[in-house]
Scaffold this motif. Structure first.
Motif, PDB file in Angstrom:
ATOM      1  N   PHE A   1      25.773  28.635  33.090  1.00  0.00           N
ATOM      2  CA  PHE A   1      24.833  27.513  33.060  1.00  0.00           C
ATOM      3  C   PHE A   1      23.808  27.662  31.936  1.00  0.00           C
ATOM      4  N   THR A   2      23.409  28.880  31.642  1.00  0.00           N
ATOM      5  CA  THR A   2      22.435  29.110  30.565  1.00  0.00           C
ATOM      6  C   THR A   2      22.967  28.576  29.232  1.00  0.00           C
ATOM      7  N   LEU A   3      24.249  28.720  29.028  1.00  0.00           N
ATOM      8  CA  LEU A   3      24.857  28.252  27.782  1.00  0.00           C
ATOM      9  C   LEU A   3      24.989  26.731  27.726  1.00  0.00           C
ATOM     10  N   ARG A   4      24.777  26.058  28.860  1.00  0.00           N
ATOM     11  CA  ARG A   4      24.970  24.615  28.917  1.00  0.00           C
ATOM     12  C   ARG A   4      23.713  23.821  29.272  1.00  0.00           C
ATOM     13  N   VAL A   5      22.646  24.495  29.610  1.00  0.00           N
ATOM     14  CA  VAL A   5      21.437  23.817  30.059  1.00  0.00           C
ATOM     15  C   VAL A   5      20.839  22.980  28.925  1.00  0.00           C
ATOM     16  N   ARG A   6      20.358  21.770  29.284  1.00  0.00           N
ATOM     17  CA  ARG A   6      19.836  20.862  28.258  1.00  0.00           C
ATOM     18  C   ARG A   6      18.450  20.331  28.572  1.00  0.00           C
ATOM     19  N   THR A   7      17.866  20.711  29.694  1.00  0.00           N
ATOM     20  CA  THR A   7      16.519  20.240  30.004  1.00  0.00           C
ATOM     21  C   THR A   7      15.640  21.428  30.373  1.00  0.00           C
ATOM     22  N   LEU A   8      14.359  21.244  30.184  1.00  0.00           N
ATOM     23  CA  LEU A   8      13.395  22.286  30.505  1.00  0.00           C
ATOM     24  C   LEU A   8      13.440  22.643  31.992  1.00  0.00           C
ATOM     25  N   SER A   9      13.516  21.626  32.837  1.00  0.00           N
ATOM     26  CA  SER A   9      13.502  21.885  34.275  1.00  0.00           C
ATOM     27  C   SER A   9      14.702  22.739  34.699  1.00  0.00           C
ATOM     28  N   TRP A  10      15.886  22.411  34.190  1.00  0.00           N
ATOM     29  CA  TRP A  10      17.065  23.204  34.533  1.00  0.00           C
ATOM     30  C   TRP A  10      16.993  24.598  33.909  1.00  0.00           C
ATOM     31  N   ALA A  11      16.429  24.720  32.725  1.00  0.00           N
ATOM     32  CA  ALA A  11      16.292  26.036  32.087  1.00  0.00           C
ATOM     33  C   ALA A  11      15.427  26.955  32.937  1.00  0.00           C
ATOM     34  N   ILE A  12      14.345  26.418  33.476  1.00  0.00           N
ATOM     35  CA  ILE A  12      13.458  27.217  34.324  1.00  0.00           C
ATOM     36  C   ILE A  12      14.175  27.638  35.604  1.00  0.00           C
ATOM     37  N   VAL A  13      14.836  26.696  36.244  1.00  0.00           N
ATOM     38  CA  VAL A  13      15.516  26.990  37.513  1.00  0.00           C
ATOM     39  C   VAL A  13      16.631  28.012  37.309  1.00  0.00           C
ATOM     40  N   ILE A  14      17.456  27.828  36.301  1.00  0.00           N
ATOM     41  CA  ILE A  14      18.556  28.764  36.042  1.00  0.00           C
ATOM     42  C   ILE A  14      17.997  30.138  35.675  1.00  0.00           C
TER      43      ILE A  14
END
Length: 155
Positions: free
Chosen positions: A73-86
């Motif tokens: 998921f880290t390699l595919r995350v595209r938003t700040l919110s998802w980056a924080i959660v992952i």
């Protein structure tokens, strides 16, 4: 950014576990908010609520898979919110995997250091807080149309 958050979560969790092992006596409860919240050092071979204490190696595999999923998921995350959660979930998974691999009694069967006592319900650690918070955040983000659309991997 996701990796930095993950590293921060793992370092925070391992640092507080180190502190707990050096500051607390095994099994002795130190009340913080009466019976509601306290500190109590234990070594948990199982999962939440000490479930599966005879299957520690299964939790090692689950932790390794969780780390792999977080990397994916880290390699595919595209938003700040998802980056924080992952980052939060990945860091917690890395920390738990480290416990399973490096702590006694043996490689792959290490016990998790738990020290935050929630009443008589369970005893956990900082990584557990990030896991629960991360799962809640995933549920919120997954049900929010805007974030779900922008968090999809590129085709």
């Amino acid at each position: 950014m996701t990796v930095g958050i993950g590293v921060g979560v793992a370092v925070l969790d391992q640092s507080t576990k180190w502190w707990a092992e050096h500051a607390l006596s095994l099994g002795e409860r130190v009340p913080i908010l009466g019976d509601l919240l306290g500190l109590q050092l234990i070594y948990n071979p199982g999962a939440a609520f000490s479930l599966g204490t005879d299957a520690t190696w299964i939790f090692t595999i689950i932790s390794a898979v969780a780390v792999g999923v977080a990397i994916w998921f880290t390699l595919r995350v595209r938003t700040l919110s998802w980056a924080i959660v992952i980052g939060c979930l990945g860091g917690a998974a890395v920390s738990h995997l480290g416990d399973r691999l490096l702590r006694p009694p043996s490689v792959g069967q290490g016990h998790i250091v738990d020290f935050i006592a929630y009443g008589d319900w369970f005893i956990g650690n900082i990584a557990d807080i990030f896991i629960v918070g991360g799962v809640v955040a995933v549920l919120i983000l997954a049900t929010t149309e805007h974030d779900r659309d922008t968090a999809e991997a590129p085709q």
